[in-house]
Design a protein around this motif. Structure first.
Motif, PDB file in Angstrom:
ATOM      1  N   ALA A 193       0.836  -1.204   0.000  1.00 50.75           N
ATOM      2  CA  ALA A 193       0.000   0.000   0.000  1.00 50.75           C
ATOM      3  C   ALA A 193       0.869   1.250   0.000  1.00 50.75           C
ATOM      4  N   ALA A 194       1.916   1.226   0.834  1.00 51.09           N
ATOM      5  CA  ALA A 194       2.816   2.382   0.895  1.00 51.09           C
ATOM      6  C   ALA A 194       3.480   2.608  -0.461  1.00 51.09           C
ATOM      7  N   GLY A 195       3.952   1.533  -1.075  1.00 50.78           N
ATOM      8  CA  GLY A 195       4.582   1.652  -2.394  1.00 50.78           C
ATOM      9  C   GLY A 195       3.609   2.193  -3.433  1.00 50.78           C
ATOM     10  N   GLY A 196       2.395   1.693  -3.414  1.00 57.30           N
ATOM     11  CA  GLY A 196       1.392   2.165  -4.369  1.00 57.30           C
ATOM     12  C   GLY A 196       1.085   3.629  -4.201  1.00 57.30           C
ATOM     13  N   LEU A 197       0.957   4.063  -2.959  1.00 58.26           N
ATOM     14  CA  LEU A 197       0.635   5.463  -2.711  1.00 58.26           C
ATOM     15  C   LEU A 197       1.750   6.382  -3.175  1.00 58.26           C
ATOM     16  N   VAL A 198       2.976   6.065  -2.782  1.00 55.63           N
ATOM     17  CA  VAL A 198       4.100   6.944  -3.115  1.00 55.63           C
ATOM     18  C   VAL A 198       4.284   7.045  -4.626  1.00 55.63           C
ATOM     19  N   PHE A 199       4.181   5.932  -5.316  1.00 55.75           N
ATOM     20  CA  PHE A 199       4.432   5.985  -6.756  1.00 55.75           C
ATOM     21  C   PHE A 199       3.277   6.634  -7.522  1.00 55.75           C
ATOM     22  N   ALA A 203      -2.741   3.786  -3.171  1.00 56.69           N
ATOM     23  CA  ALA A 203      -2.664   2.910  -1.999  1.00 56.69           C
ATOM     24  C   ALA A 203      -3.561   1.695  -2.174  1.00 56.69           C
ATOM     25  N   LEU A 204      -4.779   1.942  -2.655  1.00 59.67           N
ATOM     26  CA  LEU A 204      -5.703   0.826  -2.856  1.00 59.67           C
ATOM     27  C   LEU A 204      -5.180  -0.117  -3.932  1.00 59.67           C
ATOM     28  N   ALA A 205      -4.565   0.463  -4.962  1.00 58.39           N
ATOM     29  CA  ALA A 205      -3.987  -0.375  -6.013  1.00 58.39           C
ATOM     30  C   ALA A 205      -2.872  -1.253  -5.454  1.00 58.39           C
TER      31      ALA A 205
END
Lengths: 425, 425, 425
Positions: free
Chosen positions: C267-273, C294-296
């Protein structure tokens, strides 16, 4: 016929499983505190700065998780861990952070009583908590990406170093500094970093009038602030309760139960006394003071939730609630502009919590509590000040006056939080 | 070679730890219901009364915790407890509420299977739930500090007395009155206290027109009302699931699982049937009726979530959902003004839940269910009426007409919940 | 002197109790995701359609629970279950869903390691999750009761059939298709049903201009959208963590801990990118893209949260975050109007998650992952299309132009979500 060694081994595994699950549940509750800070802060800023504070909060949580995985955890717990960026790049994600966790033999030998990964999960949500404290204090006037850059450094380096001093078995721990769940390591740390930022950033336009006058800038959505406070209250059961680290025997189970009770009572005491004081002082039952009172109670009990009786915990929280009201008024007199009261709640009351340890825990040393307070504060404040200063010199930390007037939502995020609700002129 | 006695002791300790942890998790979920009531009520009142209802909710929760620690718990469970205000002041915080909890020998002897402090934590959040029910019914016109004064008395005295009758092994329990998790002891109790207050307080200005006409006063923020309902739904798993008190063997684990399923199904049944009825009756899918339907389903199953099948639980909830719609309409015809429908949800449907026990639990006695309903209602209603009445005679319970018109936020709290959102004229 | 067989039996019961409790806690977290979807969607629609989306969300959750009890569970797990509507009506609520759960002998024989009812609870909240995905995509223009009718069929029939293929030990499972917690079975399933509905429904008025122009229709309450995302993030620990099904020994406890860590990191990775990409692409830190990122990340890791290292999990999530931004832009170019981005988050990224299994799990077969993707998508899309089409032919699926202009709240629910907040003209 069962073999007694086999049964005993199953019991050991079961205890390991219970402690791990308890740790994960507590960690999930602490993760939930991210939502608490997000709601609290978005309720206490103005509508035009809401989308940006939301972005900051979800962004800093994510950054904290990534930086702590890459660097922070290996700085804070150097002995246990071989997965950080300081090993060769090829080992990132191996070691502890890879698929290897404790094996059955290690557990049965008594060398581990919960999953290392559950510990990592618990620790990673703590560092996010510390960083969350900063975002509220610098709200409504800071550049978004400068904030994120600071988050990278605090969560990857500044926080873990002082975390190592205490929880990584460093010199503060050796000396005798006591900080059960982080009134200092987490809360005062966040507040010190916030204070450094606020001093360099300056107050919001219009907050302080020419003649020493303080203008209230009310939050735009108080139900969200109340919700945030209640989320934090709930999450704190994980924060303090999980810091016992173990639940699987009678003594530990009793300890965790006492911590839950004391955490709850301290928050209740803080809220009631902040509300009473605001009624006496300002003539009104100020909701935002009450909410900060509850948070102050929680911060106050965090340094030692295990040795007070519930009645004592209520008093420790109540004093926190009184202090936070006084501190918020005082900081405004000093023209230190903290839109959500984070420096008062987490800093001033964090110090109170660390001192209060001495009243109920016989093992506490007043001198070492002071040493802990001064050293953690100095480390975090000075390093943060330097980092904020360098950022200010380079990419800048404050938005332009026009952007501040228009609201940072449009300039930083390109959208509005409440596009359909017409603000009162 | 392990000793079998030692291993057996470890197993006993582990079961104690699991039951304690389960109890704490359930208690934390019930504490979370405080956020549910806070959001529900703040969504269903008008914007100008929102800050005050938030203050009431966080304040009453804190007061409930403190009063129950000081007095309530020792009234409700007199045998177990030696830490109340009725002992000498020096023992407050000692006894159960001090650091002494069960020791290992007690646990191994089978005299305790969870931490007493975890029990206190679970009980203290229950009394807060009962008091939360009151705040919604008296919303938008009551003086804040009069409300808090009443909260002191209900949570410190009125609730614990009838709680003792049932759960403290008093006469209702001896007789055979069944109330698993508190359709009566908690929910109808709160509703009876609320009804007494509402009768003495009168309706909000403008609610009832001259010719028997009922004017809708819509809530200002329905997403918060929906959120509050979903929070309560989640918290209710702890409320009912924790009331089993134990999870650590096959039978208990199955029981807790059935309770979770039945609690969920009853809420679903209540929601769907309230929505269908409102569609048929009013022509529209009334969201607030649907939300109250879910809560009604939850209240209905609370008296007995263990003996119904999930299908029966759905029906019990569905009947609750139908009843709540009918009750809300009826109370308005009687000019009993309850802004959030709390008396209908917790009182009328609480009674239904207590009666419904007879349909699935062979041990239930219809006569004793009636005795329980009448005695709890009478005790709480009469004592509450007296207390409200005395408060009305002395400091007053109702704000002035002008304050009501302007909204109680400004007069009681000195701030607005949504200062930037211009109300439609 | 204790008997070793007796002690060993207690240990087995205790493990059963721990696994059941863990399952129930995880199920409660997944139930909480209903609140997440409710808040997310109500934050991303316009004020005039908010009450209806709230009604849809609480209604679909309730319908899902009832239909899955009546039919779905017996279709998905036919061997285990004898309580469905397909048996005679007299047995509804008996069988598994009645009071009979595993007995002590069954547990001690090793034939069951958690309560069947806890399994039902966990499964029932999963089907609600799948249906929640649909409501966002069809928001702001669909008839309420047509939506509920579709919910009846999806949750009672369409979802359980493909659920059986994988988790009920059907042909996809036999073949080797891997989907740990449901990137395909839950998320892509929901997205496929949503896509069918959106294609038949058409875009909202004004969304697409004459010259290929895409008009942003901003959500009215972004704090609620952020809250919803954080609720989903929390709930996902239960979604993925509970899908391990067991926690009670060292290996399982380590696995659950790794799943918690990986879920969080993805989630953290998805949000940041997603945030970085939106900054680079659009010039602004778009909060809604960050939330969808984040959801992705969460959807992407759901198909395999156990074999990646946390670093790999971060990357898998990050790719999900990039994909979701690209997908949202692309769908708008194709004039597929999905107000909340649900098809991109759950469909496109769900497919990515299923493919990503091959990178970290040696047992994965790329061919079988494709077979799974195609077959689940085809089944759900085609059956949903037929159902939506039949509904459109009969009672209709789209509200009138005037109702859409006025907002569906008034026409469908007869009330407004924010009656006091004047919309900006």
């Amino acid at each position: 016929m069962e073999d007694i060694t086999q049964v005993a081994g199953q019991v050991t595994e079961l205890a390991y499983a219970l402690d791990t699950f308890y740790f994960l549940v507590c960690g999930a509750l602490v993760m939930w505190m991210a939502a608490g800070f997000t709601m609290l802060e978005s309720g206490l800023v103005r509508a035009k700065n809401t989308a940006e504070i939301l972005t900051k909060n979800v962004g800093l949580y994510s950054i904290a998780c990534i930086m702590y995985m890459l660097m922070g955890y290996s700085i804070m717990y150097p002995g246990d861990y071989e997965g950080g960026i300081f090993q060769s790049l090829s080992t990132i994600g191996t070691g502890l952070l890879g698929s290897s966790d404790n094996d059955v033999a290690t557990v049965k030998a008594g060398d581990a009583y919960y999953s290392n990964l559950s510990d990592f999960f618990f620790q990673v949500v703590f560092v996010a908590t510390a960083m969350s404290i900063v975002s509220g204090a610098v709200a409504e006037r800071m550049k978004l990406w400068s904030f994120f850059l600071f988050a990278v450094i605090l969560t990857g380096f500044i926080y873990p170093v002082q975390g190592f001093w205490k929880w990584g078995s460093g010199w503060l721990n050796e000396g005798g500094f006591l900080d059960f769940a982080g009134s200092g390591v987490v809360h005062m740390c966040g507040a010190a970093a916030a204070l450094a930022g606020v001093l360099l950033l300056g107050a919001r336009k219009g907050k302080y009038g020419p003649g020493g006058q303080v203008n209230a800038i009310p939050g735009c959505n108080l139900p969200l602030a109340a919700l945030g406070t209640l989320i934090l209250w709930l999450g704190w059961f994980g924060f303090n309760g999980g810091s016992e680290l173990k639940v699987s025997d009678v003594g530990e189970a009793n300890a965790v139960a006492l911590i839950f009770v004391n955490t709850n009572m301290a928050a209740a005491g803080g809220l009631v006394f902040a509300l009473l004081l605001s009624r006496l002082w300002f003539g009104k039952a100020d909701l935002t003071m009450a909410l900060n009172g509850a948070l102050a109670g929680l911060v106050a009990i965090t340094a030692e939730p295990l040795t007070p009786t519930p009645f004592a915990a209520t008093l420790i929280g109540a004093i926190g609630g009184v202090l936070v009201v006084a501190s918020i008024v005082t900081l405004d007199k000093l023209k230190i502009d903290d839109p959500v009261g984070a420096i008062s709640v987490h800093g001033v009351v964090g110090i109170w919590g660390l001192i209060a340890v001495c009243f109920t825990n016989d093992e506490a040393s007043f001198v070492w509590q002071l040493i802990g307070i001064v050293s953690i504060f100095a480390w975090v404040f000075i390093t943060s000040f330097i980092v904020w200063y360098v950022i200010r010199l380079t990419i800048g930390i404050r938005v332009s006056e026009e952007e501040e007037y228009e609201g940072v939502d449009l300039s930083e995020c390109g959208l509005e939080a409440y596009p359909e609700f017409k603000p009162a002129e």
